[in-house]
Enzyme design. Structure first.
Site, PDB file in Angstrom:
ATOM      1  N   HIS A  99       0.935  -1.163   0.225  1.00  0.00           N
ATOM      2  CA  HIS A  99      -0.219  -0.278   0.112  1.00  0.00           C
ATOM      3  C   HIS A  99       1.183   1.290  -0.529  1.00  0.00           C
ATOM      4  CE1 HIS A  99      -3.611   2.521   1.184  1.00  0.00           C
ATOM      5  NE2 HIS A  99      -2.057   3.711   1.948  1.00  0.00           N
ATOM      6  N   GLU A 100       1.922   1.348   0.500  1.00  0.00           N
ATOM      7  CA  GLU A 100       3.297   2.428   1.004  1.00  0.00           C
ATOM      8  C   GLU A 100       3.297   2.516  -0.513  1.00  0.00           C
ATOM      9  OE1 GLU A 100       1.857   4.980   2.951  1.00  0.00           O
ATOM     10  OE2 GLU A 100       1.195   3.035   4.442  1.00  0.00           O
TER      11      GLU A 100
HETATM   12 ZN   LIG Z   1      -2.155   5.297   2.877  1.00  0.00          ZN
END
Ligand SMILES: [Zn+2]
Length: 227
Positions: A99-100
């Site tokens: 996600h990052e």
């Molecule tokens: Zn985020």
């Protein structure tokens, strides 16, 4: 803040949603950090593979302190991953790392909502710290100019939260796509990654609702002070 029953009536539902979402995140992370990802990679390795695949070799990956402190820093082009995510070989660790990395991909592709969000951060942080002081002071002194200054400042917080939603959902969508493409995650594991990332997304939905309802509360109080 001065206790006001009207505040609980207007903003209460969002506070309940936020508490529920926090519980969901804790439970999803708790469960999925005990489920090992079959490819055996750590969160840091997953992020590195994703960045490499997209030619983002200039983006660094650092070990950050504190639980759930994971974030992408667009100014320094660095992914900072918490120890559990950085070293973890679980569905939760790989999902959060991806996600990052998804935010880094957004940054690289010039994704407009991310630029907008980053642009409004300074004003929104001033707004979230100062607005309620102005509103309360304005109400106390019956000075509507102060109330409206607070409301206008707080609008920046609402705009930030509204723009943040597509940014977060898009980063999670990119994460799941690229995890499958790279083979870090297999077919059945994708649904488990989705559970973790959707739970995290609910906290952003709750934060947005809290901001919108707080703005409505301020508007109602401003209206009330006029009569
Ligand atoms: Zn985020």
């Amino acid at each position: 803040m001065i206790f006001d029953p009207m505040y609980l009536i207007v903003v209460g539902p969002a506070i309940l949603l936020a508490l529920w979402a926090q519980g969901m995140v804790k439970s999803a992370f708790g469960k999925m950090s005990r489920v090992a990802v079959r490819s055996g990679v750590t969160g840091a390795q997953a992020a590195a593979q994703i960045l490499q695949r997209h030619g983002l070799n200039h983006v660094g990956i650092e070990l950050a302190q504190g639980m759930l402190s994971d974030h992408y820093d667009p100014r320094h082009k660095v992914l900072r991953l918490s120890p559990d995510v950085y070293h973890g070989r679980s569905i939760a660790a790989v999902g959060v790392a991806a996600h990052e990395a998804g935010h880094a991909l957004q940054d690289d592709s010039g994704y407009a909502p991310l630029k907008l969000r980053n642009g409004i951060v300074p004003l929104a942080s001033v707004g979230s710290n100062l607005s309620w002081v102005l509103v309360m002071l304005g109400l106390f002194m019956s000075f509507s100019g102060l109330i409206w200054a607070g409301i206008i400042l707080f609008s920046a917080v609402v705009v930030f939260q509204l723009i943040n939603l597509p940014v977060e959902f898009n980063a999670s969508r990119r994460a799941r796509e690229v995890l499958m493409q790279t083979g870090i995650v297999s077919g059945q594991e994708d649904a488990a990654v989705g559970k973790v990332l959707n739970a995290a997304a609910m906290t952003y939905v709750a934060a947005t609702l809290t901001a919108v309802l707080t703005l409505i509360y301020y508007l109602l109080r401003a209206q009330g002070s006029r009569n």
